[in-house]
Scaffold this active site. Structure first.
Site, PDB file in Angstrom:
ATOM      1  N   ASP A   1     -23.550   6.684 -13.961  1.00 11.35           N
ATOM      2  CA  ASP A   1     -21.372   6.598 -13.438  1.00 11.35           C
ATOM      3  C   ASP A   1     -21.403   5.475 -12.484  1.00 11.35           C
ATOM      4  O   ASP A   1     -21.845   4.140 -12.897  1.00 11.35           O
ATOM      5  CB  ASP A   1     -21.399   7.807 -12.617  1.00 11.35           C
ATOM      6  CG  ASP A   1     -20.149   8.341 -12.462  1.00 11.35           C
ATOM      7  OD1 ASP A   1     -19.134   8.155 -12.321  1.00 11.35           O
ATOM      8  OD2 ASP A   1     -20.083  10.100 -12.756  1.00 11.35           O
TER       9      ASP A   1
ATOM     10  N   HIS B   1     -19.564   3.307 -15.148  1.00 11.80           N
ATOM     11  CA  HIS B   1     -18.429   3.338 -14.955  1.00 11.80           C
ATOM     12  C   HIS B   1     -17.757   1.981 -13.966  1.00 11.80           C
ATOM     13  O   HIS B   1     -17.100   2.538 -13.358  1.00 11.80           O
ATOM     14  CB  HIS B   1     -18.003   4.426 -14.490  1.00 11.80           C
ATOM     15  CG  HIS B   1     -18.696   5.337 -15.303  1.00 11.80           C
ATOM     16  ND1 HIS B   1     -18.733   7.347 -15.453  1.00 11.80           N
ATOM     17  CD2 HIS B   1     -19.296   5.727 -16.741  1.00 11.80           C
ATOM     18  CE1 HIS B   1     -19.562   7.463 -16.567  1.00 11.80           C
ATOM     19  NE2 HIS B   1     -19.792   6.902 -17.623  1.00 11.80           N
TER      20      HIS B   1
END
Ligand code: NAG
Ligand code: NAG
Ligand code: NAG
Length: 400
Positions: free
Chosen positions: A220, A243
């Site tokens: 993430d 991310h």
């Protein structure tokens, strides 16, 4: 026996050492002296708690809890509470701290957090040791069932965390919450690219935080910034896979957001889904302003520059969010000196809301190409206002 005799006996039996347990004059508090087995199987939580309590109540300068090298310590959820007697307290991790690997072992425990420092001022977490969450057993479960983030600093002040290796958290690896004046440096955080919600570092409701010189590769965000956060610098970070560095998502519960002075500098993104990202929920209120992304390099990044002010829970048939009259106002955002390659066609996407447009965006020295030879990349803007200076490739679409 007189005092000298007692002292001589203590010496003979090796009792007089700097890490003598239960001595308020000690400066070194090794968890081994508090009963830790360090075999990776026995629960060492009690030893960790006892060592912390002793160090925290010591009146010496810089009492130091030590987690020694070449050992593996299994611990369950633990809270290290402050305030402590000394104005500085260290937690030195040289060995490995492991969490139980099977989710079933956690039943009956608070699974929301694993290791927590709460209300400590002058905390110094250092070492070259590892915090291993064994999170893989949780990744297949629904989000709600695996909130046990690895390490949190809650209501801490003037604290530093440096050099630690984090691996495979069930969720976020390091969370800074309700804290001020925090330095995070020389960190190494890894989890597989496909592990859900394994953010590297999440900072929320905190002020004056510097993240520097770190390597983060997770499933993430490498670093994410939450609501009510200001004066945050993120620099010299290698990010990816992951991310990207995200301001957001902000305003999830329709609350009023205050986020400002966020500066992201000298970050290299490699194979990440986003680079520089600001993400706000449609239902949010308040502002996110004075945000800069500068001296950034990109290698095959999916959304190199991305503002999504239209984030929502319930999406329409085409994955879109219906327009709302609310929104977090995004303003005074600088993208400067951002160079490298995009793995998708839309390299710059500034998707701002119709009701609360983005204002005061500036773009300069941007050169983003496709990572596939002969292919073009473009920029897309919706309700995004601001100015360009110098080279901006792909051509900017900001409105004045
Ligand atoms: C962030 O960087 C700015 C200069 O770019 C500096 O003035 C400020 O003190 C830094 N803040 C932190 C928390 O490091
Ligand atoms: C941040 O890291 C860089 C690169 O290692 C280093 O040159 C710089 O001094 C560091 N800054 C701080 C405030 O630690
Ligand atoms: C912008 O967001 C809206 C709402 O979610 C969505 O419908 C649209 O496709 C997005 N546009 C781009 C270019 O991503």
């Amino acid at each position: 026996m007189n005092a000298v005799g007692v002292f001589a006996l203590m010496f003979i039996f090796g009792l007089y050492s700097a890490d003598l347990p239960f001595s308020s004059a000690a400066t070194i508090f090794s968890v081994l002296n508090y009963g830790a087995k360090a075999d990776g199987k026995t629960d060492d939580s009690k030893a960790f708690s006892a060592a912390w309590k002793a160090a925290c109540s010591a009146t010496t300068q810089n009492p130091t809890v030590v987690v020694p090298s070449s050992r593996n310590f299994l611990v369950y959820p633990l809270i290290f509470n402050g305030p402590c007697k000394s104005s500085q307290i260290s937690f030195q991790i040289i060995g490995t701290i492991s969490s139980p690997s099977s989710p079933s072992v956690w039943s009956g425990h608070d699974i929301s957090k694993w290791l927590t420092f709460n209300g400590v001022t002058g905390l110094l977490i250092t070492g070259t040791g590892t915090i291993d969450s064994h999170g893989s057993g949780w990744w297949g479960q629904s989000c709600r069932d695996h909130p046990n983030l690895a390490l949190s600093l809650i209501s801490c002040k003037q604290s530093t965390i440096s050099g630690i290796y984090f691996v495979n958290s069930a969720q976020e690896h390091l969370v800074i919450y309700l804290s001020n004046d925090i330095l995070i440096k020389n960190m190494h955080i890894t989890a597989p690219e496909n592990s859900p919600n394994t953010d590297g570092i999440h900072i929320e409701a905190s002020q004056n935080v510097l993240v520097n010189n770190s390597y983060i590769a997770t499933g993430d965000d490498c670093v994410s910034i939450g609501d009510m956060t200001s004066n945050i610098n993120i620099s010299f970070v290698n990010c990816g896979p992951g991310h990207g560095v995200s301001v957001g998502s902000l305003g999830k519960n329709g609350n009023s957001v205050k986020v400002e002075n966020i500066h992201v500098k000298r970050v290299n993104f490699k194979g990440s889904t986003n680079g520089a990202r600001i993400k706000t929920w449609q239902v949010g209120l308040g502002y996110a302003r004075k945000i800069s992304f500068e001296h950034i390099t990109l290698q095959s990044v999916q959304n190199p520059i991305y503002i999504d002010q239209n984030y929502c829970d319930i999406k329409g048939a085409r994955g879109n969010c219906a327009q709302k009259s609310t929104g977090v106002h995004i303003s005074e955002v600088t993208f400067n000196d951002i160079v490298g390659t995009s793995s998708t066609y839309v390299a710059i996407n500034l998707n701002c809301s119709q009701s609360v447009a983005c204002t005061g965006i500036t773009m300069s020295s941007i050169q983003i190409k496709s990572d596939k030879s002969g292919q073009q990349v473009i920029s897309k803007c919706t309700n995004a206002h601001g100015t360009n200076s110098g080279v901006v490739q792909p051509k900017s679409c900001l409105q004045s």
